[in-house]
Design an enzyme around this catalytic site. Structure first.
Site, PDB file in Angstrom:
ATOM      1  N   GLY A  46     -20.965 -28.574  -7.323  1.00  0.00           N
ATOM      2  CA  GLY A  46     -20.820 -27.256  -7.945  1.00  0.00           C
ATOM      3  C   GLY A  46     -20.925 -27.434  -9.448  1.00  0.00           C
ATOM      4  O   GLY A  46     -21.360 -28.496  -9.938  1.00  0.00           O
ATOM      5  N   LEU A  47     -20.509 -26.434 -10.188  1.00  0.00           N
ATOM      6  CA  LEU A  47     -20.695 -26.533 -11.640  1.00  0.00           C
ATOM      7  C   LEU A  47     -19.979 -27.736 -12.224  1.00  0.00           C
ATOM      8  O   LEU A  47     -20.527 -28.447 -13.070  1.00  0.00           O
ATOM      9  CB  LEU A  47     -20.226 -25.245 -12.304  1.00  0.00           C
ATOM     10  CG  LEU A  47     -21.204 -24.092 -12.083  1.00  0.00           C
ATOM     11  CD1 LEU A  47     -20.640 -22.790 -12.599  1.00  0.00           C
ATOM     12  CD2 LEU A  47     -22.542 -24.393 -12.750  1.00  0.00           C
ATOM     13  N   ALA A  48     -18.750 -28.015 -11.756  1.00  0.00           N
ATOM     14  CA  ALA A  48     -18.006 -29.141 -12.320  1.00  0.00           C
ATOM     15  C   ALA A  48     -18.689 -30.466 -11.962  1.00  0.00           C
ATOM     16  O   ALA A  48     -18.939 -31.302 -12.835  1.00  0.00           O
ATOM     17  CB  ALA A  48     -16.572 -29.124 -11.807  1.00  0.00           C
ATOM     18  N   ARG A  77      -5.834  -9.994 -13.173  1.00  0.00           N
ATOM     19  CA  ARG A  77      -6.094  -9.801 -11.739  1.00  0.00           C
ATOM     20  C   ARG A  77      -4.832  -9.654 -10.903  1.00  0.00           C
ATOM     21  O   ARG A  77      -4.779  -8.818 -10.001  1.00  0.00           O
ATOM     22  CB  ARG A  77      -6.870 -11.011 -11.207  1.00  0.00           C
ATOM     23  CG  ARG A  77      -8.270 -11.008 -11.707  1.00  0.00           C
ATOM     24  CD  ARG A  77      -9.042 -12.194 -11.225  1.00  0.00           C
ATOM     25  NE  ARG A  77     -10.411 -12.046 -11.713  1.00  0.00           N
ATOM     26  CZ  ARG A  77     -11.358 -12.935 -11.539  1.00  0.00           C
ATOM     27  NH1 ARG A  77     -11.102 -14.052 -10.902  1.00  0.00           N
ATOM     28  NH2 ARG A  77     -12.566 -12.716 -11.999  1.00  0.00           N
TER      29      ARG A  77
HETATM   30  C1  FAD Z   1     -17.793 -14.533  -5.000  1.00  0.00           C
HETATM   31  C2  FAD Z   1     -17.253 -15.295  -6.173  1.00  0.00           C
HETATM   32  C3  FAD Z   1     -17.546 -14.902  -7.456  1.00  0.00           C
HETATM   33  C4  FAD Z   1     -17.041 -15.607  -8.547  1.00  0.00           C
HETATM   34  N1  FAD Z   1     -17.374 -15.187  -9.811  1.00  0.00           N
HETATM   35  C5  FAD Z   1     -16.894 -15.883 -10.869  1.00  0.00           C
HETATM   36  C6  FAD Z   1     -17.250 -15.493 -12.198  1.00  0.00           C
HETATM   37  O1  FAD Z   1     -17.976 -14.517 -12.416  1.00  0.00           O
HETATM   38  N2  FAD Z   1     -16.765 -16.224 -13.221  1.00  0.00           N
HETATM   39  C7  FAD Z   1     -15.943 -17.300 -13.042  1.00  0.00           C
HETATM   40  O2  FAD Z   1     -15.546 -17.923 -14.016  1.00  0.00           O
HETATM   41  N3  FAD Z   1     -15.631 -17.708 -11.789  1.00  0.00           N
HETATM   42  C8  FAD Z   1     -16.082 -17.035 -10.702  1.00  0.00           C
HETATM   43  N4  FAD Z   1     -15.746 -17.447  -9.440  1.00  0.00           N
HETATM   44  C9  FAD Z   1     -15.000 -18.708  -9.264  1.00  0.00           C
HETATM   45  C10 FAD Z   1     -15.963 -19.890  -9.438  1.00  0.00           C
HETATM   46  O3  FAD Z   1     -17.192 -19.588  -8.848  1.00  0.00           O
HETATM   47  C11 FAD Z   1     -15.436 -21.176  -8.818  1.00  0.00           C
HETATM   48  O4  FAD Z   1     -14.105 -21.379  -9.172  1.00  0.00           O
HETATM   49  C12 FAD Z   1     -16.234 -22.369  -9.313  1.00  0.00           C
HETATM   50  O5  FAD Z   1     -17.607 -22.131  -9.128  1.00  0.00           O
HETATM   51  C13 FAD Z   1     -15.826 -23.649  -8.618  1.00  0.00           C
HETATM   52  O6  FAD Z   1     -16.691 -24.666  -9.028  1.00  0.00           O
HETATM   53  P1  FAD Z   1     -16.442 -26.173  -8.635  1.00  0.00           P
HETATM   54  O7  FAD Z   1     -17.564 -26.950  -9.224  1.00  0.00           O
HETATM   55  O8  FAD Z   1     -15.070 -26.567  -9.000  1.00  0.00           O
HETATM   56  O9  FAD Z   1     -16.506 -26.212  -7.033  1.00  0.00           O
HETATM   57  P2  FAD Z   1     -17.563 -25.629  -5.977  1.00  0.00           P
HETATM   58  O10 FAD Z   1     -18.640 -24.836  -6.589  1.00  0.00           O
HETATM   59  O11 FAD Z   1     -16.736 -25.009  -4.907  1.00  0.00           O
HETATM   60  O12 FAD Z   1     -18.264 -26.914  -5.405  1.00  0.00           O
HETATM   61  C14 FAD Z   1     -17.624 -27.770  -4.517  1.00  0.00           C
HETATM   62  C15 FAD Z   1     -18.573 -28.905  -4.194  1.00  0.00           C
HETATM   63  O13 FAD Z   1     -17.850 -29.893  -3.490  1.00  0.00           O
HETATM   64  C16 FAD Z   1     -18.548 -30.289  -2.343  1.00  0.00           C
HETATM   65  N5  FAD Z   1     -17.564 -30.700  -1.354  1.00  0.00           N
HETATM   66  C17 FAD Z   1     -16.396 -30.087  -1.006  1.00  0.00           C
HETATM   67  N6  FAD Z   1     -15.743 -30.813  -0.104  1.00  0.00           N
HETATM   68  C18 FAD Z   1     -16.496 -31.907   0.133  1.00  0.00           C
HETATM   69  C19 FAD Z   1     -16.356 -33.030   0.971  1.00  0.00           C
HETATM   70  N7  FAD Z   1     -15.284 -33.205   1.729  1.00  0.00           N
HETATM   71  N8  FAD Z   1     -17.356 -33.943   0.977  1.00  0.00           N
HETATM   72  C20 FAD Z   1     -18.458 -33.801   0.197  1.00  0.00           C
HETATM   73  N9  FAD Z   1     -18.626 -32.761  -0.635  1.00  0.00           N
HETATM   74  C21 FAD Z   1     -17.659 -31.829  -0.656  1.00  0.00           C
HETATM   75  C22 FAD Z   1     -19.380 -29.101  -1.942  1.00  0.00           C
HETATM   76  O14 FAD Z   1     -20.477 -29.545  -1.196  1.00  0.00           O
HETATM   77  C23 FAD Z   1     -19.758 -28.549  -3.311  1.00  0.00           C
HETATM   78  O15 FAD Z   1     -20.899 -29.234  -3.775  1.00  0.00           O
HETATM   79  C24 FAD Z   1     -16.223 -16.736  -8.343  1.00  0.00           C
HETATM   80  C25 FAD Z   1     -15.909 -17.138  -7.044  1.00  0.00           C
HETATM   81  C26 FAD Z   1     -16.411 -16.420  -5.971  1.00  0.00           C
HETATM   82  C27 FAD Z   1     -16.046 -16.839  -4.592  1.00  0.00           C
END
Ligand code: FAD
Length: 648
Positions: free
Chosen positions: A48-50, A336
């Site tokens: 994901g983004l992180a 929120r």
């Molecule tokens: C509908 C919606 C709209 C949103 N809109 C906004 C917004 O406008 N602005 C904002 O700031 N935030 C928004 N958010 C929140 C934001 O999108 C998320 O908090 C953020 O994108 C999370 O990013 P991340 O990189 O931490 O994890 P994620 O994007 O959840 O990525 C997780 C990654 O981990 C991998 N993964 C997980 N478990 C495993 C495993 N066991 N083995 C291998 N890989 C695994 C997945 O494959 C994925 O690649 C929104 C959320 C939703 C649901």
């Protein structure tokens, strides 16, 4: 249950004035020389983004990066769903924004339950994120003159949210993915899609690798590295009905917890006020209507209880714009948790609309009359289309019906200022860590935090860790790898061996119901005790009666789902236990016993100004949770002293 852990939990916040802490920290970090970086392997789980931002940045720096995700492509991570925008203190609107104001809004928005220094750093690096993304070609919305446009999000009185229509996450992820692919092409990053991390391998107390299942072949694989970064997202799907991608889960974080990483504040879950309401018992997912809509949409319910007239037939004088009434300063843009609670209160008091009475209106008629439908379409077109497709109603003609739903989790694995967990060498980024949002996250700040962690924090702190520790090479033939592999296989085998009659999904749905009823928007002691008992009973039943189809050695989605639900069934208990232990209300954690006369959160700073970090005390392969130990990281506020939060 409680242990004195100030000795264990070292937040490692640097000395010095708040605004100089991050610079001081960076200035004194150890470095790995450019030619030596290629000798270090780094595992990044999550794209994901992180995760994508971290993997791309570390690859660009010269490290060997292995990047894992369970989807078929890194660019399908849940982040792609983010709609509304990303905050940054650029002050392009000249409306009084600053790094300090973004810091203050975020700290206050989190109801003073986050680490002050982390929040300040987040605000500081926010501006860099926008520059980075623009350089990657992210098509942020622009004003007529070509400058980047901004809109307002909840909990703020300035416009600081950068956006790409209602597809901000998608565009940001494509930017991060492009950078990642560039490093794949350069040979610095190797991507492993369709892998599910099922365990963390810890050697001599240090994170050294992972165990995965290849979701296509069913084969188990082990990977070693000098350190592991976890960016696996949030755990909101524990509630079953949520706005998350269906695959989002807690498994990777839970495995790390069982290997020694502390889990912080699991009861801090975010319930987003504007989602499409539940329509039936067999629904499997909920859909968000972005918070950005509250820039132009007005929230209301009929003034009269049980009024079943169509919204257009209810005259202005018979409508209650309750957010504007109760919170005149922030009006529809309150934080929120505040907006969600207010909607629940109106519906519980009999003013809700729609067939179930569990909805309120989000009305654009005034904005359309003022700006024209075309202007509204340009701003929110894809969101309106989505609403129309799901509900078969036209939001340009009649108001949307919305209700709160699970959307984000502020809790996560505990990390220090450098994003390192309680297991040395395990870093946790993005929604998977507990870091910056306290008890409530403000809109548009998850993307900011994920990208801050990935592009601007972890690249420094991981470099520092490797430069200082210089961990020796450990191969996957090390006994700890073989042991973790065997334990993983045994756990999967146990799931298949139950051969019961009840579907995995039915357990997940029941767990979600328990969490929503007792640990959702309102919580109380009796309910939380009941929830813990019900979850324990459900878990026992799961291990007697669950039916998992197929075999392990091939593509098996039933098995994937069963593993995730088994972990949710353990994690759900910790979530409820954490909520039970925190007797105050703060942010999204609303304990009915602790509220102001206006139904707002009443914190208890004397007793609860701390991060609750839970330590697993059983054996990693045990299903029973035993009694976890609670450690507390005290929160101190040097610059912004906590006050009762007010949006009135
Ligand atoms: C509908 C919606 C709209 C949103 N809109 C906004 C917004 O406008 N602005 C904002 O700031 N935030 C928004 N958010 C929140 C934001 O999108 C998320 O908090 C953020 O994108 C999370 O990013 P991340 O990189 O931490 O994890 P994620 O994007 O959840 O990525 C997780 C990654 O981990 C991998 N993964 C997980 N478990 C495993 C495993 N066991 N083995 C291998 N890989 C695994 C997945 O494959 C994925 O690649 C929104 C959320 C939703 C649901």
């Amino acid at each position: 249950m409680t242990a004195d852990a100030s000795t264990i939990l070292k937040s490692r916040v640097p000395d010095g004035p708040l605004e100089q802490k991050w610079d001081n920290c960076k200035n004194h970090m150890k470095l790995v020389s450019p030619t030596n970086k290629r000798n270090f392997d780094i595992i990044v789980v999550g794209t994901g983004l992180a995760g994508a931002a971290a993997a791309a940045s570390l690859g660009e720096m010269g490290f060997n990066v292995k990047s894992f995700c369970f989807q078929d492509s890194p660019r399908r991570a849940h982040s792609i769903a983010a709609q509304g925008g990303i905050n940054a203190a650029k002050n392009y609107q000249n409306d009084g924004d600053s790094v300090y104001r973004l810091f203050y809004d975020t700290l206050k928005g989190g109801d003073y339950r986050s680490r002050e220094a982390n929040v300040y750093r987040l605000a500081q690096v926010s501006a860099n994120i926008i520059d980075q993304c623009v350089a990657q070609g992210v098509p942020f919305a622009r004003e007529y003159g070509g400058l980047l446009d901004n809109r307002t999000f909840g909990g703020a009185l300035v416009s600081r949210t950068f956006y790409a229509r209602g597809q901000t996450g998608q565009q940001l992820l494509l930017g991060a993915y492009s950078s990642l692919m560039r490093q794949v092409d350069n040979g610095r990053v190797k991507v492993f899609p369709r892998r599910e991390m099922l365990d963390l391998v810890v050697v001599d107390g240090v994170a050294r690798g992972i165990v995965c299942r290849n979701l296509v072949t069913g084969k188990y694989e082990t990977y070693s590295a000098h350190c592991v970064l976890l960016a696996t997202g949030g755990y909101g799907n524990a509630y079953y009905l949520a706005t998350y991608a269906k695959g989002s889960n807690v498994t990777a974080a839970w495995r790390c917890y069982k290997r020694g990483a502390f889990f912080a504040n699991p009861c801090y879950t975010q319930i987003h006020p504007t989602c499409i309401p539940v329509t039936g018992d067999y629904q499997s997912k909920l859909t968000l209507m972005s918070e950005s809509l509250r820039n132009d949409g007005r929230v209301w319910v009929p003034l009269k209880q049980g009024d079943r007239r169509a919204p257009e037939q209810i005259p202005e004088a018979e409508r209650d714009y309750y957010l504007e009434r109760r919170y005149p300063t922030y009006a529809n843009m309150v934080a929120r948790d505040v907006a969600s609670r207010a909607a629940k209160e109106r519906c519980d008091s009999g003013f809700g609309v729609g067939d179930s009475g569990k909805a309120v209106y989000l009305d654009f008629s005034k904005a359309i009359a003022r700006d024209g439908a075309e202007t509204i379409r340009k701003k929110y077109g894809n969101l309106f289309d989505m609403y129309a497709k799901i509900t078969a109603e036209d939001p340009y003609k009649s108001p949307m019906r919305i209700y709160p739903a699970i959307h984000y989790t502020m809790g996560g694995l505990w990390v220090d200022y450098e994003l390192q967990s309680t297991i040395p060498g395990l870093f946790v980024l993005g929604e998977a860590n507990f870091s910056d949002h306290g008890a409530n996250r403000l809109g548009a700040s998850a993307l900011m935090q994920g990208l801050a962690d990935g592009y601007f924090v972890a690249p420094y702190t991981v470099n520092n860790y490797l430069g200082a520790k210089k961990p020796p090479i450990v191969g996957t033939d090390h006994p700890e790898f073989l042991k973790a592999l065997e334990e993983t296989k045994a756990r999967v085998g146990k799931l298949l061996a139950v051969k019961g009659t009840r579907s995995v999904d039915s357990y997940h749905r029941e767990l979600g119901g328990i969490l929503w009823d007792y640990c959702g928007m309102a919580r109380n002691e009796a309910g939380l005790n009941a929830a813990i008992g019900k979850i324990q009973a459900l878990r026992t039943d799961f291990w007697k009666n669950v039916r998992v189809m197929g075999t392990p050695e091939n593509f098996n989605q039933s098995l994937e789902q069963a593993g995730r639900v088994a972990d949710f069934l353990e994690f759900g208990e910790l979530l409820a236990l954490d909520a039970l232990t925190r007797k105050e209300s703060c942010g999204g954690h609303f304990r009915e016993e602790s509220q102001t006369k206006d139904n707002d959160t009443l914190r208890d700073d004397a007793n609860y100004s701390h991060v609750s970090a839970w330590q697993f005390t059983g054996t990693p392969d045990g299903v029973q949770l035993n009694t976890p130990a609670l450690h507390k990281e005290p929160l101190s506020f040097e610059v912004e002293k906590p006050t009762q939060r007010s949006y009135a």
